[in-house]
Every structure is written in C-alpha cells, then in structure tokens.
Design an enzyme around this catalytic site. Structure first.
Site, PDB file in Angstrom:
ATOM      1  N   LYS A   1      35.326  18.764 -35.650  1.00 16.69           N
ATOM      2  CA  LYS A   1      35.837  19.877 -34.839  1.00 16.69           C
ATOM      3  C   LYS A   1      36.191  19.352 -33.449  1.00 16.69           C
ATOM      4  O   LYS A   1      35.332  19.133 -32.611  1.00 16.69           O
ATOM      5  CB  LYS A   1      34.755  20.971 -34.720  1.00 16.69           C
ATOM      6  CG  LYS A   1      35.293  22.338 -34.532  1.00 16.69           C
ATOM      7  CD  LYS A   1      35.526  22.957 -33.211  1.00 16.69           C
ATOM      8  CE  LYS A   1      35.012  22.675 -31.896  1.00 16.69           C
ATOM      9  NZ  LYS A   1      36.066  22.822 -30.848  1.00 16.69           N
TER      10      LYS A   1
ATOM     11  N   GLY B   1      30.019  16.475 -24.921  1.00 16.90           N
ATOM     12  CA  GLY B   1      30.573  17.597 -24.168  1.00 16.90           C
ATOM     13  C   GLY B   1      29.677  17.918 -22.989  1.00 16.90           C
ATOM     14  O   GLY B   1      28.998  17.041 -22.459  1.00 16.90           O
ATOM     15  N   SER B   2      29.665  19.198 -22.628  1.00 15.57           N
ATOM     16  CA  SER B   2      28.930  19.583 -21.428  1.00 15.57           C
ATOM     17  C   SER B   2      27.434  19.728 -21.717  1.00 15.57           C
ATOM     18  O   SER B   2      27.007  19.895 -22.859  1.00 15.57           O
ATOM     19  CB  SER B   2      29.487  20.901 -20.899  1.00 15.57           C
ATOM     20  OG  SER B   2      29.253  21.915 -21.842  1.00 15.57           O
TER      21      SER B   2
ATOM     22  N   GLY C   1      25.500  21.244 -24.983  1.00 15.50           N
ATOM     23  CA  GLY C   1      24.607  20.284 -25.634  1.00 15.50           C
ATOM     24  C   GLY C   1      23.202  20.845 -25.823  1.00 15.50           C
ATOM     25  O   GLY C   1      22.605  20.722 -26.903  1.00 15.50           O
TER      26      GLY C   1
ATOM     27  N   GLU D   1      25.853  13.500 -26.281  1.00 14.81           N
ATOM     28  CA  GLU D   1      26.290  12.780 -25.079  1.00 14.81           C
ATOM     29  C   GLU D   1      26.833  13.835 -24.137  1.00 14.81           C
ATOM     30  O   GLU D   1      27.775  14.546 -24.481  1.00 14.81           O
ATOM     31  CB  GLU D   1      27.390  11.759 -25.404  1.00 14.81           C
ATOM     32  CG  GLU D   1      26.910  10.537 -26.151  1.00 14.81           C
ATOM     33  CD  GLU D   1      25.873   9.718 -25.395  1.00 14.81           C
ATOM     34  OE1 GLU D   1      25.757   9.859 -24.163  1.00 14.81           O
ATOM     35  OE2 GLU D   1      25.160   8.942 -26.058  1.00 14.81           O
TER      36      GLU D   1
ATOM     37  N   CYS E   1      32.933  10.966 -18.284  1.00 16.90           N
ATOM     38  CA  CYS E   1      31.507  11.209 -18.048  1.00 16.90           C
ATOM     39  C   CYS E   1      30.852  10.012 -17.365  1.00 16.90           C
ATOM     40  O   CYS E   1      29.781  10.126 -16.786  1.00 16.90           O
ATOM     41  CB  CYS E   1      30.786  11.585 -19.333  1.00 16.90           C
ATOM     42  SG  CYS E   1      31.177  10.507 -20.683  1.00 16.90           S
TER      43      CYS E   1
ATOM     44  N   GLU F   1      27.812  18.080 -11.895  1.00 19.59           N
ATOM     45  CA  GLU F   1      28.977  17.332 -12.372  1.00 19.59           C
ATOM     46  C   GLU F   1      30.242  18.146 -12.131  1.00 19.59           C
ATOM     47  O   GLU F   1      30.342  19.294 -12.555  1.00 19.59           O
ATOM     48  CB  GLU F   1      28.850  17.030 -13.870  1.00 19.59           C
ATOM     49  CG  GLU F   1      29.951  16.120 -14.347  1.00 19.59           C
ATOM     50  CD  GLU F   1      29.837  15.749 -15.818  1.00 19.59           C
ATOM     51  OE1 GLU F   1      29.538  16.640 -16.628  1.00 19.59           O
ATOM     52  OE2 GLU F   1      30.050  14.564 -16.143  1.00 19.59           O
TER      53      GLU F   1
HETATM   54  P1  ADP Z   1      33.992  21.517 -21.747  1.00 24.80           P
HETATM   55  O1  ADP Z   1      33.386  22.465 -20.741  1.00 24.80           O
HETATM   56  O2  ADP Z   1      34.320  20.208 -21.195  1.00 24.80           O
HETATM   57  O3  ADP Z   1      35.068  22.103 -22.591  1.00 24.80           O
HETATM   58  P2  ADP Z   1      32.139  21.945 -23.894  1.00 24.80           P
HETATM   59  O4  ADP Z   1      30.763  21.437 -24.019  1.00 24.80           O
HETATM   60  O5  ADP Z   1      32.338  23.397 -23.753  1.00 24.80           O
HETATM   61  O6  ADP Z   1      32.776  21.135 -22.708  1.00 24.80           O
HETATM   62  O7  ADP Z   1      33.023  21.464 -25.108  1.00 24.80           O
HETATM   63  C1  ADP Z   1      32.813  20.289 -25.858  1.00 24.80           C
HETATM   64  C2  ADP Z   1      33.043  20.592 -27.330  1.00 24.80           C
HETATM   65  O8  ADP Z   1      32.032  21.516 -27.744  1.00 24.80           O
HETATM   66  C3  ADP Z   1      34.373  21.268 -27.655  1.00 24.80           C
HETATM   67  O9  ADP Z   1      34.846  20.802 -28.902  1.00 24.80           O
HETATM   68  C4  ADP Z   1      33.998  22.719 -27.729  1.00 24.80           C
HETATM   69  O10 ADP Z   1      34.883  23.469 -28.533  1.00 24.80           O
HETATM   70  C5  ADP Z   1      32.638  22.639 -28.366  1.00 24.80           C
HETATM   71  N1  ADP Z   1      31.782  23.815 -28.140  1.00 24.80           N
HETATM   72  C6  ADP Z   1      31.798  24.661 -27.091  1.00 24.80           C
HETATM   73  N2  ADP Z   1      30.870  25.624 -27.230  1.00 24.80           N
HETATM   74  C7  ADP Z   1      30.224  25.385 -28.406  1.00 24.80           C
HETATM   75  C8  ADP Z   1      29.156  26.019 -29.120  1.00 24.80           C
HETATM   76  N3  ADP Z   1      28.555  27.097 -28.657  1.00 24.80           N
HETATM   77  N4  ADP Z   1      28.763  25.468 -30.289  1.00 24.80           N
HETATM   78  C9  ADP Z   1      29.353  24.358 -30.765  1.00 24.80           C
HETATM   79  N5  ADP Z   1      30.369  23.726 -30.153  1.00 24.80           N
HETATM   80  C10 ADP Z   1      30.812  24.217 -28.994  1.00 24.80           C
END
Ligand code: ADP
Length: 478
Positions: A172, A225-226, A230, A247, A281, A380
C-alpha cells in the site's frame, strides 16, 4: 481517461474510485488517475497472497533470485523514464529522482544475490545422539505501507527482501505518489512474479492502510511514515500479535566543531538539510555549532544557500524542487512562523516563491539563535528548514545532539579523531556520520534508528532477514 489499476491476484483491477496524481512543480499537470482499491479488494489481495504463499515459499532460491535480478535490471533499464515520473509526482529534482531509481534497481539486485547467502546453523545437542539445526523460513503474508518521500526506493527495500525470503506481499503506497508504485508493480508483473505473490492496493491510509494492518491474515507489517501513524500501527499489530517494523521520523543533529574543515561542514549542512527539499527522515534539521566556528559557518552556509535554485523539479539547473503538496507547504510555513514567534532569527530563505508554473515553492530556510527547547528544535518539520544551535564545546554539542526523542541519524564534522571516535560511540542514533551528511546511506548495510525513530528489526542489507524470516529450531535423533 486511462485509469492505472491495482494489481490483485495477478490481475489489473479498477477500484471504487480514483486518486488524482498532481505534479507539485506544476499543479496544472495531472500525471494520471489511479484506482482506489475498495476494502473488499484489499481482502481479495490478502486472500490471493495467502493462497500463493505455500508454493512461493517453497519455490526455491534460484527462481526467486532470478526474478529479483530481472526486476532490478528492468528498473535500471528504465531509469530515465522512471526518474522523470518520480520527479514529476514527488518534486525532487531529476538527478535526485534518477538516483533514487538506480538505488531501487541496486536493492533488487542486492537481494537477488543475498538470498543465495541464506545460512542456517547445525549444532551438537546437549543431549547425546541429538543434532540441532537452526534455520530461517518465510513469514507469510506481509503488508507494506510506504510514505511519499522516496516513492520507489522505500518500496524496493521492503518488497525485495520480502519476496527474496519467500513471503507474499500486499503493498500500500502513499496516496501522493501512486505513479512510481504503479510503475514498479508493472515491472514486477512483467518480470513474471506468480499470481498473488505480489499485490498492489492503492488508497487512503486511514481506510486501506488501516484495513491491511488490522487484517487477521496478514502476518507482519513493515511501515515507514510519521510517528503518529507508526504508534497507531504498532498498537494494532501488538494487539493481534502481528510482527511489526516501523521507520518513523528524525530530528537529526549535525555537529560542527571548531576544528572542522569549513567547506566540508557547509557541504554536509546544505546537502543534509536541504537536498530533496529537506523531505528526508535522515535530513539534518539541527546544526549544532561550536562558538569558534559559528559565525563563519553561518555566513558560509547562507552564501551557499543563496546560490541554490528553487524551481521546477524537471528543469535543468534546479537544486531544490518544490515541497510535495499544499498541506506540507502549510506545515513548513507554519513552523517558520512558530520559529519566529519563539524568538529565533530567520537569517536566510523561508519564503514562498512563484515560478513559471504554479507549484509549492519554498526557499530553504535557516534559523539562528535557537534554543534547544524551541518547537522548531524538537518537532520534525519535514521540509527545507534547518536551525543552528550554538554550543560552547564538544561535550555540550554532544549533549544537545542527544537531547531529542528521535535517534535516526547523527553527524559530526571535525578533524579530531578523538572527538569523531567519541561521537561514534556516544551519539544516540542508529546511524552516525563523520564528515559526511546525515542523509545518504549505502544499500547493503542496516538502516534504522533508536528511540522514537524506529521500532523492530533493522531494514536493508543482510539484517533485513531478521524481519522477513522466522527462525526454526529442529532436533533430530540420528
Ligand atoms: P505523512 O504524514 O508523511 O503522509 P503518514 O504516516 O500519514 O505520513 O503516511 C505514511 C503511510 O502510512 C502512507 O502510505 C499512508 O497512507 C499510511 N497511513 C496513514 N494513516 C494510516 C493508518 N491509520 N493505518 C495504516 N496506514 C496509514
């Protein structure tokens, strides 16, 4: 209108809606429409992966090695086209984007060889007549969730080891960069991956990502991701006892000592803080500089920053591409306001600028006179914004470097072997850089951090097997 489809069980499938892919260098440029998978399709992808797993995990390392080698070679052969697509959808410059594509190709080729190196152990038992073996097996179905800032390299460093060790994948990608993910899926399909072994499901994180993390048939989740997302993913995975690897962010320090070579220090700072628009990052966001070199360093960095061209990612001569989207631009500008409000001095850049095409252009920003407790030094930002913190000496600089909830990368610029060695041993970070930028890593060694930056096993290099395999201990009475 062509819709770029999801790849589920070996078929290209339209979804329940579409995701528009917009060029951040030129918002009039619509790169394409991408199918948004429905939750039912996510279920189908997981079911297809589950079904494919027994045969794939037993398929043998020769065929898996060959598949990965083909994928790697195809990525490298298409570097120009993939680099352009990546620069267009993410906004990093064309040379940066092409470099990332090459990295993705190298990663597949690395794991093509690495799978041939998989070893077990044979040990004598403490009980006479018995023999003990320790081997590694594939885990099962792995959900991969990736961010927008490295649209092909991060997927590559998760997909390649997952497939190499015999797992099936449901991938995804981030909503902002479906183009590179789709192009990579096309290559993987063309290279001849068996149906169901690799699946692409595009869609929003809170829907498709969340469903993937919650899915009882998904054995493990690898996420980049964030920090907030995470943490949520770790909690869900822990509740259902799924293996998880995260990460997350960084607030990486670059320490510059009085005895540093000034040119090296400036290069490390500018590259680490601002290249790839600061959207890494591993970016150096806190420049911790001792008093004897502080003023010279700040002046030289500003001088170098003024020579940086912020413009369209595909334009020759651009050093800094646009910020990825409106939301991220707002976040960067908000932090610039916060920094000013906290009493820091914006000595260079930090302005939203207009170019020939409508895009999210922000000139790299440098704050001086900052204090460690300021929000711009703790949170960040994920943009081309860096701060300078003045330190009295090495000891204080080290303490400041470690004064963060993150711990991904930490750098030092010095000519002192004593301080470099001490810093390597005492920086609370997963990766330490001496006289090189905090960002920019090799692909054959572990990548990852400590504290709030990472959770679970390391990624990349041979260490990737910790996450992508499970260990079996077998006893045999001869
Ligand atoms: P950013 O703020 O940089 O977009 P995110 O952590 O929101 O960072 O996004 C990183 C990835 O995690 C993306 O592929 C996003 O679609 C996915 N993502 C965001 N929210 C969720 C969630 N609740 N569960 C699983 N995946 C998610």
């Amino acid at each position: 209108m062509t819709i770029h489809c999801n790849y589920i069980g070996g078929e290209w499938r339209e979804g329940q809606g579409t995701i528009a892919n917009i060029n951040p260098s030129d918002t009039n440029d619509r790169i394409g429409e991408y199918a948004e998978a429905s939750p039912a399709q996510l279920d189908e992808a997981v079911a297809a992966a589950r079904q494919a797993f027994p045969a794939w995990s037993r398929s043998g390392i020769q065929s898996r090695s060959e598949l990965l080698d083909r994928i790697g070679q195809m990525i490298l052969d298409r570097r120009a086209q993939l680099g352009e697509l990546l620069a267009r959808e993410e906004g990093k410059t064309l040379p940066e984007a092409t470099g990332e594509v090459v990295r993705a190709g190298q990663i597949f080729r690395f794991f093509s060889g690495e799978i041939l190196q998989l070893r077990g152990e044979l040990q004598p038992s403490v009980r006479p007549g018995l023999e003990v073996s320790v081997t590694r097996e594939a885990l099962g179905v792995i959900g991969l969730i990736t961010p927008w800032n490295f649209p092909i390299a991060i997927p590559a460093w998760k997909i390649a080891p997952a497939l190499a060790y015999g797992n099936c994948v449901v991938f995804k990608p981030a909503e902002l960069v479906p183009g590179s993910a789709h192009a990579l899926a096309q290559i993987i399909a063309e290279a001849g991956v068996p149906d169901g072994v690799f699946n692409l499901v595009m869609g929003p994180g809170r829907v498709i990502g969340d469903a993937l993390v919650n899915h009882p048939q998904v054995d493990a989740i690898s996420f980049t991701g964030s920090q907030n997302t995470g943490r949520r993913i770790a909690a869900v995975a822990a509740a259902r006892l799924a293996k998880v690897q995260l990460e997350m962010g960084g607030k990486n320090p670059l320490v510059v000592l009085d005895d540093a070579d000034l040119d090296t220090a400036v290069e490390c700072a500018v590259n680490g803080a601002f290249f790839s628009t600061g959207q890494r990052c591993t970016a150096s966001s806190r420049l911790i500089v001792t008093s004897g070199i502080h003023d010279r360093f700040v002046e030289a960095v500003c001088e170098r920053m003024k020579a940086l061209v912020t413009d369209h990612a595909l334009k020759a001569g651009t050093h800094i591409g646009p910020v990825v989207d409106e939301r991220q631009l707002k976040q960067d500008l908000d932090y610039i306001d916060i920094g000013r409000g906290e009493g820091a001095t914006l000595v260079c850049g930090g302005e939203r600028v207009e170019r020939e095409t409508p895009g999210f252009y922000l000139t790299p920003a440098l704050f001086t006179g900052t204090e460690p407790q300021m929000r711009i030094n703790r949170e960040e930002i994920f943009g081309p914004v860096a701060t300078v913190i003045r330190a009295d000496d090495y000891e204080q600089a080290l303490a400041l470097a470690n004064d963060t909830e993150f711990g991904l990368s930490a750098g030092i610029v010095t000519r002192s072997l004593k301080h470099a060695s001490h810093f390597k041993a005492n920086a609370q970070a997963g990766m330490v850089m001496v006289n090189v930028p905090t960002a920019g890593v090799d692909y054959h060694v572990p990548f990852g951090g400590r504290k709030g930056s990472s959770y679970g096993a390391r990624e990349q290099g041979s260490y990737a097997r910790e996450f992508y395999t499970t260990v079996k201990t077998a006893y045999t009475l001869a």
